[in-house]
Design a protein around this motif. Structure first.
Motif, PDB file in Angstrom:
ATOM      1  N   TYR A  94       0.865  -1.186   0.000  1.00 22.35           N
ATOM      2  CA  TYR A  94       0.000   0.000   0.000  1.00 22.35           C
ATOM      3  C   TYR A  94       0.902   1.236   0.000  1.00 22.35           C
ATOM      4  N   VAL A  95       0.849   1.986  -1.071  1.00 20.20           N
ATOM      5  CA  VAL A  95       1.696   3.158  -1.245  1.00 20.20           C
ATOM      6  C   VAL A  95       0.848   4.414  -1.088  1.00 20.20           C
ATOM      7  N   THR A  96       1.164   5.240  -0.100  1.00 17.57           N
ATOM      8  CA  THR A  96       0.482   6.521   0.086  1.00 17.57           C
ATOM      9  C   THR A  96       1.275   7.603  -0.626  1.00 17.57           C
ATOM     10  N   VAL A  97       0.657   8.229  -1.619  1.00 18.41           N
ATOM     11  CA  VAL A  97       1.290   9.320  -2.350  1.00 18.41           C
ATOM     12  C   VAL A  97       0.788  10.639  -1.769  1.00 18.41           C
TER      13      VAL A  97
ATOM     14  N   SER B 183      -2.281   4.949  -3.524  1.00 14.49           N
ATOM     15  CA  SER B 183      -3.388   5.816  -3.134  1.00 14.49           C
ATOM     16  C   SER B 183      -2.955   7.276  -3.084  1.00 14.49           C
ATOM     17  N   GLY B 184      -3.712   8.125  -3.796  1.00 16.39           N
ATOM     18  CA  GLY B 184      -3.441   9.558  -3.761  1.00 16.39           C
ATOM     19  C   GLY B 184      -2.905  10.084  -5.073  1.00 16.39           C
ATOM     20  N   GLY B 185      -3.153  11.371  -5.325  1.00 11.79           N
ATOM     21  CA  GLY B 185      -2.609  12.018  -6.515  1.00 11.79           C
ATOM     22  C   GLY B 185      -3.289  11.619  -7.804  1.00 11.79           C
ATOM     23  N   THR B 186      -4.583  11.295  -7.740  1.00 18.15           N
ATOM     24  CA  THR B 186      -5.290  10.838  -8.947  1.00 18.15           C
ATOM     25  C   THR B 186      -6.190  11.905  -9.550  1.00 18.15           C
ATOM     26  N   GLY B 187      -6.192  13.102  -8.978  1.00 19.11           N
ATOM     27  CA  GLY B 187      -7.087  14.149  -9.464  1.00 19.11           C
ATOM     28  C   GLY B 187      -6.549  14.872 -10.685  1.00 19.11           C
TER      29      GLY B 187
ATOM     30  N   ALA C 216      -5.488  18.242 -10.486  1.00 18.36           N
ATOM     31  CA  ALA C 216      -4.639  19.367 -10.088  1.00 18.36           C
ATOM     32  C   ALA C 216      -3.227  19.171 -10.652  1.00 18.36           C
ATOM     33  N   PRO C 217      -2.460  20.247 -10.826  1.00 19.04           N
ATOM     34  CA  PRO C 217      -1.106  20.135 -11.403  1.00 19.04           C
ATOM     35  C   PRO C 217      -0.204  19.168 -10.650  1.00 19.04           C
ATOM     36  N   GLU C 218      -0.365  19.086  -9.317  1.00 20.28           N
ATOM     37  CA  GLU C 218       0.512  18.213  -8.534  1.00 20.28           C
ATOM     38  C   GLU C 218       0.074  16.746  -8.551  1.00 20.28           C
ATOM     39  N   ASP C 219      -1.083  16.444  -9.138  1.00 20.36           N
ATOM     40  CA  ASP C 219      -1.574  15.066  -9.184  1.00 20.36           C
ATOM     41  C   ASP C 219      -0.947  14.322 -10.351  1.00 20.36           C
ATOM     42  N   VAL C 220       0.090  13.525 -10.060  1.00 18.69           N
ATOM     43  CA  VAL C 220       0.869  12.889 -11.135  1.00 18.69           C
ATOM     44  C   VAL C 220       0.903  11.372 -11.024  1.00 18.69           C
ATOM     45  N   THR C 221       0.184  10.807 -10.057  1.00 21.73           N
ATOM     46  CA  THR C 221       0.295   9.360  -9.828  1.00 21.73           C
ATOM     47  C   THR C 221      -0.084   8.521 -11.050  1.00 21.73           C
ATOM     48  N   PRO C 222      -1.240   8.738 -11.698  1.00 26.41           N
ATOM     49  CA  PRO C 222      -1.562   7.920 -12.879  1.00 26.41           C
ATOM     50  C   PRO C 222      -0.538   8.073 -14.002  1.00 26.41           C
ATOM     51  N   ASP C 223       0.005   9.281 -14.160  1.00 25.25           N
ATOM     52  CA  ASP C 223       0.991   9.518 -15.213  1.00 25.25           C
ATOM     53  C   ASP C 223       2.278   8.741 -14.929  1.00 25.25           C
ATOM     54  N   ALA C 224       2.682   8.709 -13.653  1.00 23.90           N
ATOM     55  CA  ALA C 224       3.881   7.953 -13.289  1.00 23.90           C
ATOM     56  C   ALA C 224       3.674   6.463 -13.499  1.00 23.90           C
ATOM     57  N   LEU C 225       2.504   5.954 -13.107  1.00 25.41           N
ATOM     58  CA  LEU C 225       2.253   4.516 -13.215  1.00 25.41           C
ATOM     59  C   LEU C 225       2.139   4.061 -14.661  1.00 25.41           C
ATOM     60  N   ARG C 226       1.599   4.905 -15.513  1.00 27.78           N
ATOM     61  CA  ARG C 226       1.474   4.517 -16.924  1.00 27.78           C
ATOM     62  C   ARG C 226       2.832   4.328 -17.585  1.00 27.78           C
TER      63      ARG C 226
ATOM     64  N   ILE D 123      -5.713   4.529  -6.927  1.00 28.69           N
ATOM     65  CA  ILE D 123      -6.990   5.013  -6.406  1.00 28.69           C
ATOM     66  C   ILE D 123      -6.789   6.345  -5.688  1.00 28.69           C
ATOM     67  N   PRO D 124      -7.871   7.111  -5.480  1.00 31.38           N
ATOM     68  CA  PRO D 124      -7.771   8.363  -4.715  1.00 31.38           C
ATOM     69  C   PRO D 124      -7.351   8.112  -3.273  1.00 31.38           C
ATOM     70  N   GLY D 125      -6.965   9.181  -2.587  1.00 33.13           N
ATOM     71  CA  GLY D 125      -6.430   9.043  -1.239  1.00 33.13           C
ATOM     72  C   GLY D 125      -7.397   9.310  -0.108  1.00 33.13           C
ATOM     73  N   SER D 126      -8.671   9.544  -0.410  1.00 25.58           N
ATOM     74  CA  SER D 126      -9.635   9.794   0.663  1.00 25.58           C
ATOM     75  C   SER D 126     -10.036   8.485   1.338  1.00 25.58           C
ATOM     76  N   VAL D 127     -10.491   8.601   2.583  1.00 26.03           N
ATOM     77  CA  VAL D 127     -10.912   7.418   3.330  1.00 26.03           C
ATOM     78  C   VAL D 127     -12.050   6.702   2.610  1.00 26.03           C
ATOM     79  N   GLY D 128     -13.032   7.465   2.140  1.00 24.16           N
ATOM     80  CA  GLY D 128     -14.174   6.861   1.463  1.00 24.16           C
ATOM     81  C   GLY D 128     -13.780   6.147   0.185  1.00 24.16           C
ATOM     82  N   ALA D 129     -12.889   6.773  -0.599  1.00 25.88           N
ATOM     83  CA  ALA D 129     -12.454   6.163  -1.855  1.00 25.88           C
ATOM     84  C   ALA D 129     -11.681   4.877  -1.601  1.00 25.88           C
TER      85      ALA D 129
END
Length: 305
Positions: free
Chosen positions: A159-162, A217-221, A223-233, A277-283
């Motif tokens: 489980y990776v928290t970004v 988890s995190g950085g999937t939105g 916003a400019p700082e949200d880069v997680t999907p781009d890094a994983l691709r 996935i997003p970083g919120s508790v609900g998500a």
């Protein structure tokens, strides 16, 4: 105190049969048999009451799960000293349906009481003879796990928290993920990394080497700082587009149209599934309990080939 987490269980065929009896006066039984009860057909009313109670069990029992009931069969018959009700409930679910069957029987017997109360009262308006008794589960059954789940294995889930702010001891979404993963009888390794493309890639590659599957988890939105999907691709050998679509659909039931802002996805890295996935508790709760853990064994087998 709260509902038991059943996300680690499999959806299988469930069946329960409950039974109960209401003791009635002889004159009341005679009126039922002759069809002379003023309020109408006892059996039909009781069957309707049972079915309604089965479908509304979670509204009556606060910690009971909402289950996809697939069938209800109700049998109402007069016996020597009263009326017997039997309710059989079927579902394909992660937990049993005995509470639904018991609620169905109880509601049907109360319905019978209501239908005949004018006949059951004595001169003072009391009910000295009327009694609901022996409400019990007669039997329950559970089917086998789906074919690709027959031999459940325990896995190590990374489980990776970004996040540029969350760290160990201050990661509520990660703590929820840990509970869900452990409740599903898997083990977890946790990692933390800042919102930086190269750092994310390095930590995820490390997690992939050490674990059977990885959740990022995190950085999937957007916003400019949200880069997680781009890094994983940049790491994906194959991308599973359907994961993001399914998550968006499940998330929309919780947060509405805001779910469209998520760029959740999944893919295969070095023959292992990686979920973004997003970083919120609900998500995190939605993604893990409704999608990832439900099919983890299947994901891992498919990714390995």
């Amino acid at each position: 105190m709260g509902m038991v987490d059943i996300s680690g269980k499999f959806e299988v065929e469930r069946e329960a049969r409950a039974r109960g009896v209401i003791r009635l006066r002889r004159r009341t039984l005679n009126a039922i048999k002759a069809g002379e009860v003023e309020k109408g057909d006892i059996a039909e009313a009781a069957k309707i009451a049972a079915i309604m109670a089965v479908k509304n069990t979670p509204l009556l029992l606060p910690y009971c799960h909402t289950l996809p009931v697939t069938g209800v069969d109700v049998n109402v018959q007069t016996v020597r000293d009263g009326v017997e009700v039997e309710v059989q409930v079927k579902a394909v679910a992660r937990t049993g349906v005995e509470m639904e069957a018991l609620c169905g029987v109880s509601a049907a017997l109360l319905c019978v009481w209501d239908m005949v109360k004018a006949l059951e009262k004595d001169e003072s308006g009391q009910y000295p003879h009327t009694e609901i008794r022996t409400v019990r589960v007669a039997e329950k059954h559970k089917g086998g796990a789906p074919e690709h789940h027959r031999e459940k294995r325990r896995f190590v889930v990374g489980y990776v928290t970004v996040s540029s702010s969350r760290r160990q001891g201050d990661d509520p979404a990660g703590d929820v993920a840990e509970r869900l993963i452990k409740n599903a009888e898997h083990s977890i390794r946790r990692y933390w990394v800042s919102d930086d493309t190269e750092q994310i890639k390095r930590v995820v590659e490390r997690a992939v080497d050490e674990c059977d599957a990885v959740v990022v988890s995190g950085g999937t939105g957007v916003a400019p700082e949200d880069v997680t999907p781009d890094a994983l691709r940049q790491l994906f050998e194959k991308e599973a587009w359907g994961f993001g679509m399914l998550f968006c659909l499940a998330s929309a039931q919780q947060v509405g149209s805001a779910s469209a802002l998520s760029r959740s996805t999944a893919g295969v890295v070095k023959g292992k599934p990686v979920f973004c996935i997003p970083g919120s508790v609900g998500a995190v709760r939605t993604a893990l309990s409704r999608i990832v853990l439900a099919e983890l064994d299947h994901w891992i087998k498919q990714a390995r080939g």
